[in-house]
Design an enzyme around this catalytic site. Structure first.
Site, mmCIF file in Angstrom:
data_model
loop_
_atom_site.group_PDB
_atom_site.id
_atom_site.type_symbol
_atom_site.label_atom_id
_atom_site.label_comp_id
_atom_site.label_asym_id
_atom_site.label_seq_id
_atom_site.Cartn_x
_atom_site.Cartn_y
_atom_site.Cartn_z
ATOM 1 C CG ASP A 313 -2.199 0.837 0.946
ATOM 2 O OD1 ASP A 313 -2.162 1.702 0.056
ATOM 3 O OD2 ASP A 313 -3.207 0.658 1.658
HETATM 4 C C1 BGC Z 1 -5.185 3.060 0.341
HETATM 5 C C2 BGC Z 1 -5.412 1.971 -0.678
HETATM 6 C C3 BGC Z 1 -5.380 2.554 -2.070
HETATM 7 C C4 BGC Z 1 -4.048 3.236 -2.282
HETATM 8 C C5 BGC Z 1 -3.860 3.795 -3.675
HETATM 9 C C6 BGC Z 1 -3.960 3.883 0.012
HETATM 10 O O1 BGC Z 1 -3.841 5.000 0.822
HETATM 11 O O2 BGC Z 1 -5.050 2.483 1.615
HETATM 12 O O3 BGC Z 1 -6.628 1.323 -0.415
HETATM 13 O O4 BGC Z 1 -5.580 1.549 -3.016
HETATM 14 O O5 BGC Z 1 -3.936 4.287 -1.340
HETATM 15 O O6 BGC Z 1 -4.652 4.884 -3.892
#
Ligand code: BGC
Length: 755
Positions: A313
């Site tokens: 993530d």
């Molecule tokens: C979130 C994810 C998301 C990623 C990309 C993160 O902050 O936890 O769920 O897919 O950002 O945008």
């Protein structure tokens, strides 16, 4: 890895400028042949090229302007792009630069990126672009916005949800994006968590079934073509189990609960062929998941046999050093995450990961074979998505259903089937056509509150991006009855509004008060109190003092407490965050043009200190004797009314006993006494009488959504598997324990013995 197809050869031939003859092979050896092609490509790659494939950057890094502060209109900076794709061999880019783009802008940006990869790099490997399309292709202007996933779960209609996911995939691919960071398969066990609305609720089975349907919708049953995308099941594993309910705070989850509650949706998603997974940003039992070999390799790879890409993530490798403090430097953080099992790092704003990983390999701390494993998975997914053979810019004529009335109808249907009627005292609803209606409250005339986060921007809170052709609740009601009056009356937070609301309320027959919370997600959405704001609660009390028919509509990320006001209302309607068509759907339900059929996918708590799930233990049962309020929710999981009062009878099991691994039919008769047709979600729960691990008071095992015509009677059959009666023992193994079980449907109950 066994499914590589012919197209990879074309890709490899053009990519490597080598002539590889395509031999005539019997079909069962084809997979191995193409696996060999990936191996050959990998054998030609330098360490830098391999690490580049494992690097994912934020689009901001290659755009004109500063990261998080791009110049409008957003556009690619060719020098920055060259640095990323040619100098650093970057294999993946994500996100939008802060807000949604129209199709043409996506085409231009992605076309630029893919052209550089195809024309300026040695191996010509296409870039894998990823985006969060959580409730529709929310970062593509003009796309169809569906209700948020929690609302989708309330439909208990997996086919509807699958179709919605297919629309999302189509509209995402129309922009030239082949990878969606969705579905969220985290089971929402804490109602205060800021991402509850992104989940399919608190029940493992419901999340498993909905998640599976969404994977099918995104990827297509036969695997992705130009109308489908790679799904990304997230966030593996236990992200939603944070003890405090605040985002990215520690979870303490025993192995048996991890396996019983959090794992099954991912297991099913792998079984359905999910191509990618995103890792949980948090920690479990003191170990950040991004550094947890047991979860990322032993469980995910060795046990679940997942073959696709594991992407981190946002900034989570860096956070092993900066936040979790398990790594004493950024380089050590890279070492920990790669050795634990990640394939691709969502860095996403610099080249630290890239440089550190190259150093680690050159120093011999990480082997090149370790890189090869990840690169193989990344190339395989690119191959499955046919990136090499797809046009760099999708042709508009191939996507003429984008934003079409047909797609919008799907979103409206989903909103209509999700909205959940929680109370309807003295048949307060549906509204009469002649009623003088006053609609008020922060959610009454707001599109951002209907849509929630991940709507044109990350937090979805900026009205600038509203589609003004879509109806707010007020506008939708007014379209049915031009005499409907509106005043805001009260804001979301403690900010009373002075307008003529009380005057209009006193002149009306019916007051519809629409409470709401601002869209938010992740850390931004953390709260200290699950209650609605004091201002909103007091406003409802003031309206109730007028002694009119009061309808309470709840528009919210998560179940905000309403115990002070719920009894003041004649009817209570849970709208969740129903999306662009939510106003219309709600108006159709309030006026009785649609019979409500949503059911709560999450327990609606009554008190801040009693946030228990429906499948709690016997020791958490409400106990009259001691006035113990352990489980005493406002409304239970699965609750939801219609205007038809469907009557359940004759619950029967075909045989009173079932053997291990056997099957047994369970039937129940449903009667629609009304003169309206009705959709009904039939939920089958089991209750284990005694077990070596304390049993839950009930567990959902199956559900069906059926339709009954006016005055129709139908018998519904479930084929219950004896394996549905298994329990997850203290070692996390699913085992049989013979004995008696209750089978529960509605208020009916019968007993089944497992022998
Ligand atoms: C979130 C994810 C998301 C990623 C990309 C993160 O902050 O936890 O769920 O897919 O950002 O945008």
């Amino acid at each position: 890895m066994r499914y590589a197809v012919l197209l990879f050869v074309i890709f490899t031939i053009t990519a490597c400028r080598m002539i590889i003859p395509v031999p005539e092979l019997p079909s069962d050896t084809m997979d191995e042949f193409y696996e060999q092609q990936i191996s050959e490509l990998i054998s030609k790659m330098t360490i830098e090229e391999k690490v580049g494939q494992m690097t994912q950057l934020n689009i901001d890094v290659v755009c004109v302007g500063e990261v998080y502060n791009l110049q409008e209109p957003h556009r690619i900076d060719s020098a920055k792009l060259h640095k990323a794709i040619v100098d650093n061999h970057v294999g993946s880019i994500l996100n939008c630069g802060g807000h949604a783009y129209p199709l043409a802008q996506w085409h231009e940006m992605i076309g630029n990126i893919q052209r550089v990869a195809a024309q300026k790099t040695r191996l010509k490997i296409p870039v894998l672009y990823g985006i969060d399309a959580i409730h529709g292709a929310n970062y593509v202007m003009g796309s169809t916005l569906f209700p948020q996933p929690l609302a989708q779960a309330a439909t208990f209609n997996t086919e509807l949800v699958r179709k919605g996911a297919a629309v999302t995939a189509y509209e995402t691919r129309a922009a030239g994006i082949p990878w969606n960071f969705s579905p969220v398969l985290d089971v929402a066990r804490h109602p205060a968590w800021s991402r509850v609305f992104e989940t399919y609720g608190e029940d493992t089975y419901l999340c498993t079934e909905m998640g599976g349907a969404v994977i099918d919708g995104y990827q297509g049953i036969a695997g992705p073509d130009k109308y489908h995308v790679a799904a990304c099941m997230k966030h593996f594993l236990g992200y939603s189990g944070a003890r405090t309910g605040k985002d990215r705070t520690p979870a303490y989850i025993p192995n048996n609960q991890l396996r019983e509650i959090y794992l099954p949706p991912f297991q099913e998603a792998v079984r359905r062929g999910a191509l990618t997974v995103m890792i949980n940003s948090g920690e479990i039992n003191g170990v950040p998941v991004h550094a947890n070999y047991d979860i990322l390799t032993t469980l995910l790879r060795d046990e679940l046999k997942f073959e696709g890409i594991a992407v981190t993530d946002w900034e989570d490798v860096m956070k092993l050093h900066l936040n979790h403090k398990t790594a004493s430097s950024l380089k050590e953080a890279t070492y920990q995450a790669v050795q634990a099992g990640i394939d691709m790092c969502m860095v996403p704003n610099d080249y630290n990961f890239t440089n550190h990983l190259i150093e680690l390999v050159k120093e011999g701390r990480i082997s090149e074979e370790r890189l090869d494993k990840s690169v193989r998975r990344i190339l395989w997914v690119k191959q499955k998505l046919r990136l090499n053979s797809s046009p760099m810019i999708p042709s508009a004529k191939d996507y003429n259903l984008f934003g079409s009335p047909d797609f919008q109808k799907e979103a409206l249907n989903t909103a209509e089937e999700s909205i959940t009627l929680l109370e309807n005292r003295n048949s307060a609803l549906p509204l009469g056509k002649q009623d003088k209606i006053f609609v008020t409250g922060p959610a009454a005339h707001s599109m951002i509150l209907l849509n929630g986060a991940w709507t044109r921007t990350w937090q979805g809170a900026d009205e600038k991006w509203d589609d003004t052709t879509k109806y707010t609740i007020y506008e939708a009601l007014k379209a049915k009855n031009p005499n409907v009056q509106y005043a805001l009356g009260c804001d979301v937070l403690d900010k009373p509004v002075s307008d003529n609301a009380m005057q209009l309320a006193s002149e009306s027959d019916v007051i519809i008060v629409c409470l709401g919370e601002y869209p938010s997600t992740e850390k931004v959405g953390d709260i200290d109190d699950l209650s609605f704001s004091r201002a909103q609660l007091d406003y409802v009390k003031a309206l109730a003092s007028l002694r009119k028919k009061l309808i309470l509509v709840l528009v919210e990320n998560r179940p905000r407490l309403v115990n002070e006001i719920a009894d003041l209302a004649s009817a209570v309607v849970m709208a969740y965050q129903p999306g662009d068509f939510g106003g219309e759907a709600l108006a159709n339900i309030l006026y009785g043009d649609v019979n409500p059929s949503g059911r709560l996918p999450i327990t609606y708590p009554r008190y801040n200190q009693s946030m228990l799930t429906y499948d709690h233990k016997y020791t958490e049962t409400f106990d009259q004797k001691f006035a113990n309020t352990a489980f005493n929710p406002q409304w239970e999981f699965g609750h939801g009314l219609s205007y038809s009062n469907v009557f359940y009878s004759d619950l029967k099991v075909a045989s009173p006993e079932v053997v291990q691994n056997g099957l047994v039919n369970v039937t129940v008769t449903l009667q629609n006494p009304s003169d309206r047709s009705v959709k009904e979600s039939v939920l089958l729960f089991i209750r284990d009488h005694y077990a070596s691990v304390t049993p839950s008071v009930k567990k959902l095992k199956q559900f069906q959504k059926i339709e009954l015509q006016p005055r129709e009677t139908k018998t519904v059959t479930f084929i219950l598997k004896a394996s549905d009666l298994k329990l997850c023992d203290r070692n996390g193994q699913w085992i049989y324990e013979n004995g008696d079980f209750d089978i529960i449907i509605g208020k009916l109950k019968t007993t089944l013995t497992l022998k």
